[in-house]
Design a protein around this motif. Structure first.
Motif, short mmCIF file in Angstrom:
data_model
loop_
_atom_site.label_atom_id
_atom_site.label_comp_id
_atom_site.label_asym_id
_atom_site.label_seq_id
_atom_site.Cartn_x
_atom_site.Cartn_y
_atom_site.Cartn_z
N ALA A 249 -50.73 -17.14 40.35
CA ALA A 249 -50.82 -15.67 39.49
C ALA A 249 -49.84 -14.59 40.00
CB ALA A 249 -52.70 -14.88 39.49
N HIS A 250 -49.39 -14.44 41.88
CA HIS A 250 -48.93 -13.58 42.32
C HIS A 250 -47.59 -14.32 41.87
CE1 HIS A 250 -51.55 -11.02 44.33
NE2 HIS A 250 -52.43 -11.77 44.98
N ALA A 251 -47.14 -15.09 41.68
CA ALA A 251 -46.17 -16.13 41.48
C ALA A 251 -45.41 -15.33 39.98
CB ALA A 251 -45.90 -17.31 41.55
N ALA A 252 -45.91 -15.22 39.11
CA ALA A 252 -46.19 -15.16 37.80
C ALA A 252 -46.42 -13.52 38.18
CB ALA A 252 -47.47 -15.34 36.70
N ARG A 253 -46.58 -12.54 38.96
CA ARG A 253 -46.97 -11.29 38.98
C ARG A 253 -45.43 -11.02 39.16
NH1 ARG A 253 -46.54 -6.77 36.52
NH2 ARG A 253 -47.25 -4.87 37.60
N ALA A 254 -44.37 -11.39 40.02
CA ALA A 254 -43.31 -11.11 40.67
C ALA A 254 -42.32 -12.08 39.23
CB ALA A 254 -43.38 -12.62 41.05
N ALA A 255 -42.28 -12.59 38.60
CA ALA A 255 -41.91 -12.86 37.83
C ALA A 255 -41.42 -11.84 36.96
CB ALA A 255 -41.25 -14.00 36.96
N GLU A 256 -42.90 -11.62 36.94
CA GLU A 256 -42.93 -10.05 35.42
C GLU A 256 -42.21 -9.16 36.27
OE1 GLU A 256 -47.21 -10.50 33.39
OE2 GLU A 256 -47.48 -9.09 34.65
N LEU A 257 -42.05 -8.88 37.10
CA LEU A 257 -41.32 -7.06 37.79
C LEU A 257 -40.16 -7.32 37.79
CD1 LEU A 257 -44.53 -7.05 40.65
CD2 LEU A 257 -44.05 -5.16 38.36
N LEU A 258 -40.04 -8.91 37.72
CA LEU A 258 -38.25 -9.10 38.17
C LEU A 258 -37.65 -9.15 36.91
CD1 LEU A 258 -36.24 -8.87 40.34
CD2 LEU A 258 -36.57 -12.10 39.48
N ALA A 259 -38.28 -8.70 35.78
CA ALA A 259 -37.60 -8.63 34.46
C ALA A 259 -38.50 -7.44 33.56
CB ALA A 259 -38.71 -10.12 33.55
N GLY A 260 -38.18 -6.56 34.37
CA GLY A 260 -39.08 -4.72 34.10
C GLY A 260 -40.09 -4.82 33.43
N ASP A 261 -40.96 -6.11 34.52
CA ASP A 261 -42.51 -5.75 33.83
C ASP A 261 -42.95 -6.29 32.94
OD1 ASP A 261 -45.91 -5.28 34.32
OD2 ASP A 261 -45.56 -2.81 33.71
N ASP A 262 -42.03 -7.38 32.24
CA ASP A 262 -42.33 -7.98 30.53
C ASP A 262 -43.61 -8.87 31.08
OD1 ASP A 262 -42.29 -9.68 28.43
OD2 ASP A 262 -39.90 -10.14 28.52
N ARG A 263 -44.38 -8.53 30.39
CA ARG A 263 -45.85 -9.74 30.31
C ARG A 263 -45.03 -10.71 29.71
NH1 ARG A 263 -51.24 -6.74 31.13
NH2 ARG A 263 -50.96 -4.78 32.29
N ALA A 264 -44.90 -11.25 28.75
CA ALA A 264 -44.13 -12.51 28.11
C ALA A 264 -43.72 -13.48 29.28
CB ALA A 264 -43.23 -12.09 27.01
N VAL A 265 -43.31 -12.54 30.19
CA VAL A 265 -42.48 -13.46 31.50
C VAL A 265 -43.45 -14.44 32.22
CG1 VAL A 265 -40.75 -13.53 33.32
CG2 VAL A 265 -39.88 -12.36 31.41
N GLY A 266 -44.54 -13.01 32.21
CA GLY A 266 -45.76 -13.71 33.30
C GLY A 266 -46.04 -14.96 32.84
N ALA A 267 -46.72 -14.62 31.37
CA ALA A 267 -47.61 -15.27 30.46
C ALA A 267 -46.97 -17.29 30.33
CB ALA A 267 -48.15 -15.04 28.91
N ALA A 268 -45.34 -16.53 30.49
CA ALA A 268 -44.94 -17.84 30.34
C ALA A 268 -44.91 -18.77 31.47
CB ALA A 268 -43.04 -18.35 30.12
N ARG A 269 -44.81 -17.77 32.89
CA ARG A 269 -45.66 -18.61 34.22
C ARG A 269 -46.40 -18.99 34.21
NH1 ARG A 269 -40.48 -18.96 38.99
NH2 ARG A 269 -39.38 -17.66 37.61
N ILE A 270 -48.04 -18.47 33.27
CA ILE A 270 -48.70 -19.19 33.82
C ILE A 270 -49.02 -20.09 32.92
CG2 ILE A 270 -51.11 -18.42 32.66
CD1 ILE A 270 -50.48 -17.46 36.05
N GLY A 271 -48.24 -20.42 31.80
CA GLY A 271 -48.64 -21.28 31.00
C GLY A 271 -47.51 -22.87 31.86
#
Length: 179
Positions: A115-137
């Motif tokens: 979950a923290h890794a997905a959030r880190a990636a999301e934030l790096l991508a400008g808070d793009d929730r699709a990036v976090g969702a992809a990481r979780i997937g």
């Protein structure tokens, strides 16, 4: 138990599988922290300790010490993304200390790193929730049957925790759907 929480059967190999899953999740975003803080090795040391345990090492003081050090690194990080990446490493080391208690908060030991890794990636991508969702997937697809089975011994992930909590619950639901 005095608090009404029952115990769960949990062996050392279960802990190694969970820790390996957590370490793999943190490994994916460690560079976010290291690019921001190249001289700070605390998250890498936590991740190395997690991998050592997952691959057969002993569970001991090194895991605890490096987890706390990565936690301090997260608090001192200059960016939110770097902080979340350090938290992912901290959670990887802490995964070895999953408690055999039927407590929803223990799910954070299993899935917190992802979950923290997905959030880190999301934030790096400008808070793009699709990036976090992809990481979780991706994390859901990489979880071994043992990780899914161990997770199933625990109650569902708890409410709260902001966006990281949302990501944690999304992963929890996805993995329970595989069981």
């Amino acid at each position: 138990m005095a608090d009404g929480t029952s115990e769960i059967a949990l062996g050392k190999q279960d802990l190694r599988e969970v820790t390996g899953f957590a370490a793999a999740s943190a490994q994916e975003v460690l560079e976010i922290f290291e690019r921001a803080h190249p001289a700070d090795s605390r998250p890498r040391e936590a991740l190395d300790a997690a991998w050592t345990f997952a691959r057969g090492g002993e569970r001991g003081k090194s895991l605890r010490d490096t987890a706390w050090a990565a936690h301090r690194a997260a608090r001192q990080a200059g960016t939110a993304a770097a902080g979340e990446a350090a938290r992912a490493a901290m959670c990887a080391a802490a995964a070895a200390y999953l408690h055999p208690l039927a407590d929803a908060h223990q799910v954070k030991h299993i899935l917190g790193s992802a979950a923290h890794a997905a959030r880190a990636a999301e934030l790096l991508a400008g808070d793009d929730r699709a990036v976090g969702a992809a990481r979780i997937g991706r994390a859901g697809r990489s979880a071994t049957p043992v990780v899914v089975e161990v997770l199933g011994r625990y109650p569902a992930a708890p409410a709260g925790g902001g966006r990281v909590g949302e990501l944690l619950r999304d992963l929890d639901e996805a993995l329970r759907g595989r069981a």
